[in-house]
Design a protein around this motif. Structure first.
Motif, PDB file in Angstrom:
ATOM      1  N   TRP A   1      35.390   5.732  46.616  1.00 57.91           N
ATOM      2  CA  TRP A   1      34.510   5.965  47.765  1.00 57.91           C
ATOM      3  C   TRP A   1      35.307   6.348  49.000  1.00 57.91           C
ATOM      4  O   TRP A   1      34.822   7.118  49.839  1.00 57.91           O
ATOM      5  CB  TRP A   1      33.669   4.724  48.045  1.00 57.91           C
ATOM      6  CG  TRP A   1      32.733   4.385  46.932  1.00 57.91           C
ATOM      7  CD1 TRP A   1      32.847   3.353  46.035  1.00 57.91           C
ATOM      8  CD2 TRP A   1      31.544   5.101  46.556  1.00 57.91           C
ATOM      9  NE1 TRP A   1      31.806   3.377  45.141  1.00 57.91           N
ATOM     10  CE2 TRP A   1      30.990   4.430  45.442  1.00 57.91           C
ATOM     11  CE3 TRP A   1      30.904   6.227  47.059  1.00 57.91           C
ATOM     12  CZ2 TRP A   1      29.824   4.871  44.824  1.00 57.91           C
ATOM     13  CZ3 TRP A   1      29.740   6.662  46.450  1.00 57.91           C
ATOM     14  CH2 TRP A   1      29.203   5.990  45.344  1.00 57.91           C
TER      15      TRP A   1
ATOM     16  N   THR B   1      35.366   5.249  40.442  1.00 61.01           N
ATOM     17  CA  THR B   1      34.748   5.890  41.601  1.00 61.01           C
ATOM     18  C   THR B   1      35.553   5.542  42.850  1.00 61.01           C
ATOM     19  O   THR B   1      35.825   4.367  43.118  1.00 61.01           O
ATOM     20  CB  THR B   1      33.290   5.438  41.770  1.00 61.01           C
ATOM     21  OG1 THR B   1      32.560   5.774  40.594  1.00 61.01           O
ATOM     22  CG2 THR B   1      32.657   6.129  42.969  1.00 61.01           C
TER      23      THR B   1
ATOM     24  N   ARG C   1      35.151  10.818  41.646  1.00 62.33           N
ATOM     25  CA  ARG C   1      35.250   9.982  40.449  1.00 62.33           C
ATOM     26  C   ARG C   1      36.389  10.501  39.589  1.00 62.33           C
ATOM     27  O   ARG C   1      36.403  11.682  39.210  1.00 62.33           O
ATOM     28  CB  ARG C   1      33.946   9.978  39.665  1.00 62.33           C
ATOM     29  CG  ARG C   1      33.973   9.093  38.408  1.00 62.33           C
ATOM     30  CD  ARG C   1      32.588   8.919  37.804  1.00 62.33           C
ATOM     31  NE  ARG C   1      31.738   8.110  38.658  1.00 62.33           N
ATOM     32  CZ  ARG C   1      30.580   8.519  39.201  1.00 62.33           C
ATOM     33  NH1 ARG C   1      30.146   9.747  38.960  1.00 62.33           N
ATOM     34  NH2 ARG C   1      29.872   7.718  39.961  1.00 62.33           N
TER      35      ARG C   1
ATOM     36  N   TYR D   1      34.006  15.584  42.436  1.00 59.25           N
ATOM     37  CA  TYR D   1      33.368  15.015  43.617  1.00 59.25           C
ATOM     38  C   TYR D   1      31.931  14.598  43.308  1.00 59.25           C
ATOM     39  O   TYR D   1      31.254  15.205  42.459  1.00 59.25           O
ATOM     40  CB  TYR D   1      33.387  16.017  44.764  1.00 59.25           C
ATOM     41  CG  TYR D   1      34.782  16.342  45.236  1.00 59.25           C
ATOM     42  CD1 TYR D   1      35.609  15.356  45.755  1.00 59.25           C
ATOM     43  CD2 TYR D   1      35.294  17.642  45.147  1.00 59.25           C
ATOM     44  CE1 TYR D   1      36.889  15.644  46.182  1.00 59.25           C
ATOM     45  CE2 TYR D   1      36.583  17.935  45.570  1.00 59.25           C
ATOM     46  CZ  TYR D   1      37.375  16.932  46.085  1.00 59.25           C
ATOM     47  OH  TYR D   1      38.649  17.216  46.497  1.00 59.25           O
ATOM     48  N   LEU D   2      31.465  13.577  43.992  1.00 57.66           N
ATOM     49  CA  LEU D   2      30.123  13.061  43.760  1.00 57.66           C
ATOM     50  C   LEU D   2      29.084  13.892  44.516  1.00 57.66           C
ATOM     51  O   LEU D   2      29.338  14.384  45.616  1.00 57.66           O
ATOM     52  CB  LEU D   2      30.037  11.602  44.225  1.00 57.66           C
ATOM     53  CG  LEU D   2      31.014  10.612  43.571  1.00 57.66           C
ATOM     54  CD1 LEU D   2      30.742   9.205  44.069  1.00 57.66           C
ATOM     55  CD2 LEU D   2      30.913  10.669  42.059  1.00 57.66           C
ATOM     56  N   GLY D   3      27.909  14.037  43.906  1.00 59.05           N
ATOM     57  CA  GLY D   3      26.790  14.699  44.568  1.00 59.05           C
ATOM     58  C   GLY D   3      26.884  16.197  44.655  1.00 59.05           C
ATOM     59  O   GLY D   3      26.135  16.827  45.408  1.00 59.05           O
TER      60      GLY D   3
END
Length: 260
Positions: free
Chosen positions: A242, A240, A249, A201-203
């Protein structure tokens, strides 16, 4: 550890309009309940969305014209497993590994898996991937595939090999040493030229530091560095996604060697 073959069962065939769900529905509720109960091993609050699933199964949809063997690790409620069951062909084999007993029970009852195309072998192991006989190089597993051949034999001293591995494990929830051991195991289980997909996961690095404190933040960053080195060596690309909750990603990697 329990390992079993999942066969076509007429009483589990999906009814009209139900082919995209589980026999009881409520995958998201089950996933959320297990995430709240065992977030360390679940690693998310909802199953992967359709776009992320598509990214993870790319090696199976762009495949050689021969039967293939696929290993899915950390299947959860089966969103990726069901997609694999739809795209695999007669002669292919799918080995699903899920350590959470409630998720494993859901997979056993899933009508889409029961109604997979004839000739697609499906095996479920309710354990961690590190506990598989193949992980120890064992060839005599005592289990049999749908053709009656003993699983893990005829593959050399290191046991069964897979053309594709799809991993849903939450690597950043684990200690770096365990992540390294799992990645090394994946390399041993892949055939030469075989492909691996996983996602993150992003962030999450910043969020983990803010929520869990500096020690867990440091562990998280150590795992991320390990994964980036692994991707630099074996990576083919990334995507990626969204439109996922949360955005993610997906990574595609390949073991060197001929793949035909």
């Amino acid at each position: 550890m329990t390992t079993e073959q999942l066969h076509l069962r007429p009483d589990h065939l999906p009814q009209h309009g139900s082919s995209h769900g589980s026999p009881h529905g409520g995958d998201r509720l089950l996933f959320l309940a297990e995430a709240l109960r065992t977030f360390h091993d679940t690693g998310a609050l909802a199953p992967s969305g359709p776009d992320l699933v598509s990214a993870l199964v790319v090696p199976v949809t762009s495949r050689p014209n021969r039967p293939i063997s696929v290993l899915e690790v950390g299947a959860g409620t089966g969103v990726v497993t069901r997609r694999l069951a739809r795209v695999l062909r007669p002669g292919d084999r799918l080995h699903v590994v899920e350590a959470n007993p409630r998720f494993a029970d859901r997979l056993r009852e899933d009508p889409v898996l029961a109604a997979r195309p004839a000739g697609v072998g499906l095996r479920l192991s309710a354990c961690r991937v590190e506990e598989l006989p193949e992980a120890a190089g064992t060839t005599d597993t005592g289990q049999h595939d749908d053709t009656g051949k003993e699983a893990g034999t005829g593959q050399g001293a290191d046991g069964e090999r897979y053309d594709v591995i799809v991993s849903g494990l939450p690597f950043t929830n684990f200690e770096p040493a365990r992540v390294r051991a799992i990645l090394d195991l994946y390399l041993r289980l892949l055939t030469p030229g075989g492909e691996l997909t996983y996602f993150g996961y992003l962030g999450t690095t910043t969020a983990r530091t803010l929520v869990s404190g500096p020690r867990r933040g440091a562990r998280h960053r150590a795992v991320v560095r390990l994964l980036r080195r692994f991707e630099a060596t074996y990576g083919l690309g990334e995507r990626t996604v969204w439109r996922n909750l949360p955005p993610a990603r997906a990574h595609l990697l390949r073991l060197p060697g001929p793949y035909s």
